[in-house]
Write a protein that holds these residues in place. Structure first.
Motif, PDB file in Angstrom:
ATOM      1  N   ILE A 126       0.838  -1.207   0.000  1.00 24.87           N
ATOM      2  CA  ILE A 126       0.000   0.000   0.000  1.00 24.87           C
ATOM      3  C   ILE A 126       0.874   1.259   0.000  1.00 24.87           C
ATOM      4  O   ILE A 126       0.596   2.231  -0.717  1.00 24.87           O
ATOM      5  CB  ILE A 126      -0.941  -0.021   1.218  1.00 24.87           C
ATOM      6  N   ILE A 127       1.937   1.252   0.825  1.00 27.01           N
ATOM      7  CA  ILE A 127       2.852   2.399   0.863  1.00 27.01           C
ATOM      8  C   ILE A 127       3.523   2.598  -0.497  1.00 27.01           C
ATOM      9  O   ILE A 127       3.647   3.725  -0.992  1.00 27.01           O
ATOM     10  CB  ILE A 127       3.905   2.204   1.976  1.00 27.01           C
ATOM     11  N   ALA A 128       3.945   1.504  -1.124  1.00 29.07           N
ATOM     12  CA  ALA A 128       4.589   1.587  -2.441  1.00 29.07           C
ATOM     13  C   ALA A 128       3.635   2.183  -3.475  1.00 29.07           C
ATOM     14  O   ALA A 128       4.027   2.994  -4.323  1.00 29.07           O
ATOM     15  CB  ALA A 128       5.054   0.200  -2.888  1.00 29.07           C
ATOM     16  N   PHE A 129       2.354   1.761  -3.396  1.00 29.78           N
ATOM     17  CA  PHE A 129       1.359   2.315  -4.326  1.00 29.78           C
ATOM     18  C   PHE A 129       1.171   3.818  -4.086  1.00 29.78           C
ATOM     19  O   PHE A 129       1.092   4.609  -5.038  1.00 29.78           O
ATOM     20  CB  PHE A 129       0.030   1.575  -4.151  1.00 29.78           C
ATOM     21  N   ALA A 130       1.116   4.217  -2.805  1.00 28.13           N
ATOM     22  CA  ALA A 130       0.945   5.636  -2.482  1.00 28.13           C
ATOM     23  C   ALA A 130       2.144   6.455  -2.969  1.00 28.13           C
ATOM     24  O   ALA A 130       1.987   7.564  -3.513  1.00 28.13           O
ATOM     25  CB  ALA A 130       0.774   5.803  -0.973  1.00 28.13           C
TER      26      ALA A 130
END
Length: 552
Positions: free
Chosen positions: A66-70
């Motif tokens: 999720i952090i990578a996507f953000a």
């Protein structure tokens, strides 16, 4: 791409990722709705690669994913910021880092099997390398195209004069030869016109170079508009400071004549202003056409130049074809264009310092052969020219003290007197001082007439000076005027001249009259005149050379 598996699928996945990412580097090409669709597509592809039927070990809910996507979304947003966008496109290190981060965040967070691709360290590294390489290649092509476009822009700028937007002299040299060769090859007519602004140096000297630049822009705009409203394929070039050339292929001189007349007439009838000051502007034009015997463009160009010179030599404000004037301004305007006033300051001693208390307007004539102003003994014969020049220079509200030259003959001329009195009434705030020459030739029979005329001028607040006095004193005349002017001679015997001048100055001091010594050239002369005669008013080269007046 969902139907490919194995190593080949890496390429297709990177192509898809590339197609989704590269539009974000194109600023201004999409509206808000299209941007929302682009971000939606990015989200869909990311989710499809991290969860779903073709994924083993789905990890979309993993906090790191999720952090990578953000971070990926944030990088895409950042790429649309102009400063960041410029860094990515034009600085290779920043561009490679940007694309590496996008690829790394995507490939390194995929589950062990995504879209039937086994994700291992080798495949993940290959995916990053392929994606970065694809984007670097695109950037190379992109920036090279932008560079060529920029070069073309600067090349186009170099082809035009920055001030007037006329084509440049460099382009003129290229186009003129090319047009000449084409015209001679296909036996096509060719017309060349030269024009320049009359008395342009006077405009610069009187109103400043900013005014001159404004006149250049305004006149070329008029010329461009006139050419645009014809069917002629004409090009305007700036070939000198205030000199321009028009080349019209497939056009005879007779066909070009109407537009020449329109340009000339439009400019001379237009009111040109700078800082609310009206500036009189006219142009001179010269035209010629291709002759069968012409072997080079310079032959035509020189002939057009001679036609322009013919217009200027014959009074300016004209249109000439070869050596024949076909259109000419009012003859009075032509004569006026040859004359100007030069301002000579008159200084007065005040608290040990000389200050400018008045200006003598010295009528000068322009020599077209030497390009210089000079005095002429015949100039004073036409006093009305002096009056006309005053009307050109001054506004009715002008406050000044002006000295004008007038001969005894002019003083007794009814028309001159009428013109001068009209000028005096028009400018009530100007203190006029008439410097009358040849008073030593005043016949006794004219003394009464002279006295009446002096009284009349005094009633109109005009002062009278006896100009260019000599060794013979006529007290009958001296008692009627307001002062005298003595012109120092060039010969070295200053003491002899001081002795001649002494009775004049003494009389002026005793009767509170004006006493001016002119042609003072050195401090030594001024000191001797002050010490021995006590003079308080003087003028001459020592105080500055005459200049074009800017009073208005």
């Amino acid at each position: 791409m969902f139907y490919f598996s194995g190593s080949i699928a890496l390429v297709f996945h990177d192509i898809a990722l590339f197609l989704l990412v590269i539009p974000f580097l194109y600023i201004g090409g999409f509206n808000l709705f299209e941007r929302i669709l682009q971000f939606g597509a990015i989200g869909y592809v990311w989710i499809a690669h991290h969860t779903g039927l073709m994924v083993q070990g789905a990890n979309m809910s993993d906090p790191l994913v999720i952090i990578a996507f953000a971070v990926t979304i944030a990088l895409l947003f950042a790429s649309m910021i102009p400063v960041v966008h410029e860094r990515i496109i034009y600085h290779w290190v920043h561009g490679i880092i940007y694309f590496f981060l996008l690829a790394f965040l995507f490939w390194e967070t995929l589950p062990r099997v995504s879209m039937n691709i086994e994700i291992n360290p080798l495949n993940s590294a290959l995916g990053v390398i392929i994606f970065v390489a694809m984007n670097v290649i695109v950037l190379i092509v992109w920036t090279r195209g932008v560079s060529n476009e920029s070069d073309n822009h600067f090349e186009k700028q170099a082809d035009y004069d920055a001030l007037t937007k006329a084509k440049s002299f460099a382009l003129f040299k290229h186009d003129s030869n090319a047009t000449f060769h084409y015209s001679t090859t296909v036996r096509m007519p060719l017309t060349v016109i030269e024009w320049d602004i009359d008395r342009f140096k006077q405009i610069n000297d009187s109103y400043g170079h900013s005014a001159g630049n404004q006149i250049l822009m305004d006149t070329t705009n008029i010329v461009r508009e006139a050419l645009k409203n014809t069917e002629l394929n004409a090009d305007l070039y700036r070939t000198g400071g205030e000199e321009f050339t028009i080349i019209i292929p497939d056009c005879s001189l007779d066909q070009a004549l109407p537009v020449m007349k329109k340009i000339w007439n439009d400019i001379r009838t237009t009111d040109f202003y700078y800082n609310s000051k009206l500036i009189d502007v006219t142009i001179s034009m010269g035209g010629t056409e291709l002759h069968p015997e012409d072997e080079a463009f310079n032959t035509i160009y020189n002939r057009a130049d001679q036609a322009l010179y013919h217009s200027k030599r014959n009074g300016r404000n004209q249109v000439s074809l070869d050596d024949k004037t076909v259109y000419s301004g009012n003859r009075r305007q032509q004569v006026m264009a040859m004359f100007a006033y030069l301002k000579q300051p008159i200084m007065k001693l005040d608290n040990s310092h000389f200050t400018n208390i008045a200006n003598e307007l010295v009528l000068q004539k322009y020599d077209f052969g030497t390009y210089r102003w000079h005095s002429d003994t015949d100039l004073r014969s036409n006093f009305s020219i002096q009056v006309d020049l005053i009307n050109e220079l001054f506004e009715p509200t002008t406050a000044a003290k002006l000295h004008l030259n007038m001969t005894l003959e002019q003083m007794f001329d009814r028309d001159n007197c009428k013109d001068f009195l009209a000028t005096v009434k028009k400018y009530p705030q100007i203190q006029f001082v008439l410097e009358i020459t040849n008073l030593n030739h005043l016949k006794p029979t004219n003394h009464e007439r002279f006295a009446k005329w002096i009284d009349f001028l005094h009633q109109h607040n005009v002062k009278i000076l006896w100009d260019d006095v000599n060794s013979q004193i006529d007290f009958t005349i001296l008692q009627q005027v307001d002062g005298i002017k003595y012109h120092l001679q060039a010969h070295p015997n200053l003491q002899l001249q001081i002795q001649q001048l002494k009775p004049w100055i003494r009389y002026c001091q005793e009767h509170e009259l004006i006493g001016i010594v002119s042609n003072v050239s050195t401090k030594e002369q001024l000191t001797n005149l002050q010490d021995q005669l006590g003079i308080t008013q003087a003028q001459g080269p020592y105080f500055g050379i005459p200049e074009l007046p800017t009073i208005s």
